[in-house]
Design a protein around this motif. Structure first.
Motif, PDB file in Angstrom:
ATOM      1  N   ASP A   1      -2.802  -2.629  -3.147  1.00  0.00           N
ATOM      2  CA  ASP A   1      -3.954  -1.832  -2.686  1.00  0.00           C
ATOM      3  C   ASP A   1      -4.278  -0.801  -3.777  1.00  0.00           C
ATOM      4  O   ASP A   1      -4.130   0.405  -3.603  1.00  0.00           O
ATOM      5  CB  ASP A   1      -3.607  -1.153  -1.361  1.00  0.00           C
ATOM      6  CG  ASP A   1      -4.784  -0.424  -0.752  1.00  0.00           C
ATOM      7  OD1 ASP A   1      -5.935  -0.855  -0.958  1.00  0.00           O
ATOM      8  OD2 ASP A   1      -4.546   0.592  -0.064  1.00  0.00           O
ATOM      9  N   CYS A  34       0.846  -1.196   0.000  1.00  0.00           N
ATOM     10  CA  CYS A  34       0.000   0.000   0.000  1.00  0.00           C
ATOM     11  C   CYS A  34       0.886   1.252   0.000  1.00  0.00           C
ATOM     12  O   CYS A  34       2.110   1.153  -0.048  1.00  0.00           O
ATOM     13  CB  CYS A  34      -0.948  -0.007   1.197  1.00  0.00           C
ATOM     14  SG  CYS A  34      -0.097  -0.109   2.775  1.00  0.00           S
ATOM     15  N   ARG A  80      -2.298   3.657   6.067  1.00  0.00           N
ATOM     16  CA  ARG A  80      -3.146   2.776   5.257  1.00  0.00           C
ATOM     17  C   ARG A  80      -2.856   1.312   5.583  1.00  0.00           C
ATOM     18  O   ARG A  80      -3.771   0.485   5.602  1.00  0.00           O
ATOM     19  CB  ARG A  80      -2.913   3.063   3.776  1.00  0.00           C
ATOM     20  CG  ARG A  80      -3.693   2.175   2.823  1.00  0.00           C
ATOM     21  CD  ARG A  80      -5.181   2.252   3.048  1.00  0.00           C
ATOM     22  NE  ARG A  80      -5.914   1.389   2.117  1.00  0.00           N
ATOM     23  CZ  ARG A  80      -7.185   1.063   2.254  1.00  0.00           C
ATOM     24  NH1 ARG A  80      -7.897   1.530   3.277  1.00  0.00           N
ATOM     25  NH2 ARG A  80      -7.778   0.285   1.378  1.00  0.00           N
ATOM     26  N   TRP A 132      -7.775   2.040  -3.770  1.00  0.00           N
ATOM     27  CA  TRP A 132      -7.986   2.990  -2.675  1.00  0.00           C
ATOM     28  C   TRP A 132      -7.394   4.346  -3.020  1.00  0.00           C
ATOM     29  O   TRP A 132      -6.322   4.440  -3.625  1.00  0.00           O
ATOM     30  CB  TRP A 132      -7.353   2.456  -1.394  1.00  0.00           C
ATOM     31  CG  TRP A 132      -7.557   3.351  -0.207  1.00  0.00           C
ATOM     32  CD1 TRP A 132      -8.672   3.449   0.561  1.00  0.00           C
ATOM     33  CD2 TRP A 132      -6.608   4.284   0.329  1.00  0.00           C
ATOM     34  NE1 TRP A 132      -8.487   4.386   1.552  1.00  0.00           N
ATOM     35  CE2 TRP A 132      -7.230   4.914   1.442  1.00  0.00           C
ATOM     36  CE3 TRP A 132      -5.312   4.658  -0.010  1.00  0.00           C
ATOM     37  CZ2 TRP A 132      -6.585   5.885   2.195  1.00  0.00           C
ATOM     38  CZ3 TRP A 132      -4.663   5.625   0.740  1.00  0.00           C
ATOM     39  CH2 TRP A 132      -5.302   6.230   1.835  1.00  0.00           C
TER      40      TRP A 132
END
Length: 279
Positions: free
Chosen positions: A236, A162, A167, A239
């Motif tokens: 990730d 990420c 996060r 996001w």
């Protein structure tokens, strides 16, 4: 008597001396009055009667702060547009295209072909309806069995990459339903030294790792993390942060991700021992 003095006396007298009193009071007096008028001072106009002057309004020059404010406003407008646009889930083609664009100026055509990943190495991408736990359950249906058989230290079975430490903590909390008794390790730089993470990886077997590409790359470089036992690598991908940026929209993160891929990830994907997922 005038006749006795002669003509010489008259010639030696000043021009006004021979004139009569009447002449002095007449023409001579007029000359004095004219001189007085000429010598009289001209009255200075008072401030009250000063003539109005023209005024010109000068527009202030634009400063650097004003220019910065203008740029900030423009960024906000772009953010507003992104906020209103419908989010689109990431696809394997997105990753392939990013890699090609990133290396196009520094690699030859043959080298770019070598960077291309086979479609078989990609897992099903998140369609934006999954939570992290539900997505991991779908792509790793035999996770419990894999976890029990994993005993190798200095490695992980599943790695989630990420954009930030904050996060990473959010992702760890959100995978509670999936991880069960799995050993999870934080692989980011905030408040944790590299050597501390190396010691923890050497001490016991870890099943799940969640962190940033920069720290993971450093652990691989120092020999603290072996990527060969890795079975699943999840990005990730979808996001967005407060500025509506995805992790691959941040230049520093994108650079570190591609450097990490070249540190053994690409070869593992081509050998089909490692699968990639876009959450």
């Amino acid at each position: 008597m005038a006749d006795d003095l002669g003509d010489d006396w008259w010639e030696n007298q000043p021009a006004g001396a021979a004139s009569s009193p009447e002449a002095s009071d007449g023409e001579g007096g007029g000359d004095v009055e004219m001189k007085q008028q000429e010598a009289a001072p001209v009255p200075v106009p008072s401030k009250k009667t000063k003539q109005p002057t023209e005024c010109f309004l000068v527009q202030p020059k634009e400063t650097k702060e004003d220019a910065t404010k203008t740029k900030k406003r423009r960024k906000k407008k772009i953010t507003d547009i992104l906020a209103k646009s419908e989010p689109k889930p990431g696809t394997p083609e997105d990753l392939q295209k990013l890699m090609k664009d990133y290396y196009s100026s520094s690699r030859s055509v043959i080298e770019l072909e070598e960077l291309k990943l086979p479609d078989s190495c990609f897992l099903k991408a998140n369609d934006l309806t999954h939570s992290l736990s539900s997505y991991l359950k779908e792509i790793c249906p035999k996770w419990v069995k894999l976890r029990k058989n994993h005993t190798e230290k200095k490695s992980v079975l599943l790695l989630i990459i990420c954009s930030s430490a904050i996060r990473a903590l959010e992702l760890i909390r959100s995978m509670t339903a999936f991880r069960g008794d799995s050993k999870v390790m934080k692989l980011f730089a905030k408040h944790i030294k590299v050597q501390e993470q190396v010691k923890l990886l050497e001490k016991r077997a870890v099943h799940l790792g969640v962190g940033t590409p920069g720290r993971i790359k450093e652990l691989v470089k120092q020999g603290g993390l072996n990527l060969n036992p890795l079975k699943f690598l999840v990005f990730d991908w979808n996001w967005r942060d407060q500025k509506l940026r995805r992790m691959m929209d941040i230049p520093e993160i994108k650079k570190e991700v591609f450097e990490l891929l070249e540190m053994g990830v690409l070869s593992l994907c081509k050998s089909e021992s490692l699968k990639l997922g876009l959450f």
